[in-house]
Design a protein around this motif. Sequence first.
Motif, PDB file in Angstrom:
ATOM      1  N   GLY A 163       0.812  -1.206   0.000  1.00 53.08           N
ATOM      2  CA  GLY A 163       0.000   0.000   0.000  1.00 53.08           C
ATOM      3  C   GLY A 163       0.849   1.261   0.000  1.00 53.08           C
ATOM      4  N   LEU A 197      -0.492   7.024   2.664  1.00 55.06           N
ATOM      5  CA  LEU A 197       0.363   7.836   3.537  1.00 55.06           C
ATOM      6  C   LEU A 197       1.165   6.978   4.507  1.00 55.06           C
ATOM      7  N   ALA A 198       0.522   6.021   5.152  1.00 56.39           N
ATOM      8  CA  ALA A 198       1.227   5.194   6.129  1.00 56.39           C
ATOM      9  C   ALA A 198       2.358   4.424   5.449  1.00 56.39           C
ATOM     10  N   GLU A 218       1.839  -0.829  -4.802  1.00 55.99           N
ATOM     11  CA  GLU A 218       0.655   0.038  -4.824  1.00 55.99           C
ATOM     12  C   GLU A 218      -0.225  -0.376  -6.000  1.00 55.99           C
ATOM     13  N   ARG A 219      -1.487  -0.650  -5.716  1.00 54.65           N
ATOM     14  CA  ARG A 219      -2.371  -1.164  -6.761  1.00 54.65           C
ATOM     15  C   ARG A 219      -2.823  -0.075  -7.738  1.00 54.65           C
ATOM     16  N   ASN A 250      -7.150   6.889  -3.481  1.00 46.03           N
ATOM     17  CA  ASN A 250      -7.329   7.388  -2.117  1.00 46.03           C
ATOM     18  C   ASN A 250      -8.216   8.610  -2.009  1.00 46.03           C
ATOM     19  N   THR A 304      -9.873  11.400   0.860  1.00 48.89           N
ATOM     20  CA  THR A 304      -9.947  11.929   2.218  1.00 48.89           C
ATOM     21  C   THR A 304     -10.928  13.080   2.202  1.00 48.89           C
ATOM     22  N   GLY A 305     -11.148  13.724   3.362  1.00 44.48           N
ATOM     23  CA  GLY A 305     -12.106  14.826   3.372  1.00 44.48           C
ATOM     24  C   GLY A 305     -11.457  15.986   2.700  1.00 44.48           C
ATOM     25  N   ARG A 319      -8.436  17.548   4.983  1.00 45.46           N
ATOM     26  CA  ARG A 319      -7.608  18.405   5.820  1.00 45.46           C
ATOM     27  C   ARG A 319      -6.593  17.581   6.596  1.00 45.46           C
ATOM     28  N   ARG A 378      -5.265  14.074  -2.299  1.00 43.94           N
ATOM     29  CA  ARG A 378      -4.433  12.885  -2.144  1.00 43.94           C
ATOM     30  C   ARG A 378      -3.594  12.548  -3.372  1.00 43.94           C
ATOM     31  N   ALA A 416      -1.095  -6.478  -4.355  1.00 43.08           N
ATOM     32  CA  ALA A 416      -0.678  -7.667  -3.614  1.00 43.08           C
ATOM     33  C   ALA A 416      -1.917  -8.542  -3.469  1.00 43.08           C
ATOM     34  N   GLU A 451      -2.513  -1.238   3.971  1.00 43.65           N
ATOM     35  CA  GLU A 451      -3.469  -1.375   2.868  1.00 43.65           C
ATOM     36  C   GLU A 451      -4.741  -0.567   3.059  1.00 43.65           C
ATOM     37  N   GLU A 492      -4.687   3.105   8.642  1.00 43.78           N
ATOM     38  CA  GLU A 492      -6.065   2.730   8.929  1.00 43.78           C
ATOM     39  C   GLU A 492      -6.265   1.216   8.887  1.00 43.78           C
ATOM     40  N   VAL A 546     -13.202  13.949  10.758  1.00 44.82           N
ATOM     41  CA  VAL A 546     -12.525  12.658  10.683  1.00 44.82           C
ATOM     42  C   VAL A 546     -11.035  12.959  10.681  1.00 44.82           C
ATOM     43  N   GLY A 600      -7.371  10.900  10.266  1.00 45.36           N
ATOM     44  CA  GLY A 600      -6.726   9.622  10.007  1.00 45.36           C
ATOM     45  C   GLY A 600      -5.386   9.796   9.309  1.00 45.36           C
ATOM     46  N   MET A 601      -5.264  10.888   8.563  1.00 47.70           N
ATOM     47  CA  MET A 601      -4.036  11.056   7.780  1.00 47.70           C
ATOM     48  C   MET A 601      -2.825  11.296   8.672  1.00 47.70           C
TER      49      MET A 601
END
Lengths: 96, 429
Positions: B10, B13-14, B33-34, B42, B44-45, B47, B105, B129, B158, B302, B314, B316-317
């Motif tokens: 994946g 970001l992580a 990376e698929r 990807n 995200t909102g 921010r 993203r 993968a 992932e 995540e 939210v 998470g990033m």
Amino acid sequence: MSEQPGKVDAKLGANVFKLDQEPHIVIDTETCRTVCTRRVCLQVCPADLYETNDQGDMTVNWEGCLECGTCLICCDEKALRWEYPRGGFGVQYRMS
Amino acid sequence: MEKVECIVVGGGLAGLVAAYGLAREGVEVMVLERGNYAGAKNVTGGRLYMRPLRRIYPELWDDMPFERPVARELITMLGDGAATTVELASERLSGPSPQSYTIQRAKLDQWLADKATAAGAMVVTDMKADELLRDGERVIGVRAGGDEVGAEVTIIAEGVLGLLSGGAGLREQPRAADHAVGFKEIIELPPGVIEDRWRLNEGEGAAQLFMGDVTRGMTGGGFLYTNRASIALGVVVSMEQMRTRSDELESWELLDAFKEAAQIKPLVRGGELAEYSAHAVFEGGIDKLPRSYGAGYLLAGEAAGFALNALVTVRGMDLAIASGWAAARAALAARAAGDSSAAALAVYERFLRETFVMRAMEAGRGVPRAIENRRLFSEYPGAVARLLEGFFAVDDESSATLVRTSLRGARREFLKIDTLKDLWSLRKV
Ligand SMILES: Cc1cc2nc3c(=O)[nH]c(=O)nc-3n(C[C@H](O)[C@H](O)[C@H](O)COP(=O)(O)OP(=O)(O)OC[C@H]3O[C@@H](n4cnc5c(N)ncnc54)[C@H](O)[C@@H]3O)c2cc1C
């Protein structure tokens, strides 16, 4: 509700998709017909891809899939074989 | 079987931060990376909370591609045909070291992929993968594109669905009760229009969060982030509540209705739709986290449940980035010790605790239960509006003073035992 066909289609039309030959979502229609009573897939998919055809079977227009996995998570009967499209295929977000 | 020191599944970001952290120490690392490019899959909102990140690889962030630093925060409650907005514009939000930036993203992830590549990582795109290779309990590599690649440590980054790790039994399969779905439109508007509409100085941005009617009483909310030349407008809603509705409402209709609401329409007027995207978000909280390590592997971002849904925002990033950093540290420690057993990789938990990841998850402990409360999303937004309407009302029977009318309204709307209970449960949020 689904009386406005095309509303989401118009949105999907703004996206870039690279289509594979093979679907990445396969429905076990037998399970849908014989076991499932609620068909939540019709409600939860943000791309409105699920439909019931003339024979009463579930179908999915997988080509417009946003790959969020909501249908997979929400399906009551685990009637979906859902995987990510092959590497490089599927939706290609540019601005999200 | 071909072998590398580390595989990262994946290139989000992580994964990319983990790869960067390993490559800069000379570790041979391969990212799978698929997507056609990093960020292609990807959503995200919009921010990224930056302040907690500046201590993580400080050299990394100088040329980060962002859209706008957020200088104005707005929270809008929609209910009963009315909108009530609380607004904050503060020097401390933006200033020389802004608290958060709006981002996209596709740009951010590709930039990070370039950083990882420049540091020596091999980032392979178009490559999904398909399976984790096991030797008993131990993860020994992956199968991808018909080939098998072995690794001493596999970092599984992932994302939320965890199809690989769930498939291998390293974590549970995702459940509707622990997830929300978010979907959004990117709507193009000229930069000047954005600045005028949200009263921003040139180059600055706004974040506007919505609760109430957007989700018809379901847990979740609406969001609006200003990019440089577009806005991201979207809805996040609980999967469990969506799938157990008794009516036929379809999820996507929430966003259309939101966009059409009288109070929102002027915000998007004249804009052109440029993209429509959707993604799941984990909101199970700290009590639902899977074990994040085992023999030969680490879960990051995540995929490990590191995300927080606090009322309407939210997050998470930043957690993904920090956990990627911690995963790189743990893999480096294992390499130095020549031991990648579960016991050796357990240092990951210590590194996670050293970052803000576990503190943030801990602080959010009460949130999942608190936000299940539907009063927050149905009754209160309307009640606040009615209270203010009473305050602003001028009619023939308003002989009472403003203060008295408001107090009476407040008593009627809010002086209930439930309200006090809700306030108590919200102290954590
Ligand atoms: C609508 C919405 C709004 C949000 N708003 C915010 C916000 O404003 N601020 C914030 O901080 N967070 C927000 N979040 C949460 C945040 O976006 C995520 O938590 C974060 O992106 C997770 O990062 P990640 O690196 O763990 O996973 P991801 O970004 O999902 O990356 C996973 C990567 O793995 C790849 N991948 C997956 N499986 C495979 C495979 N088998 N083989 C190869 N590659 C694979 C994917 O293509 C992807 O690139 C939001 C989320 C949503 C859905």
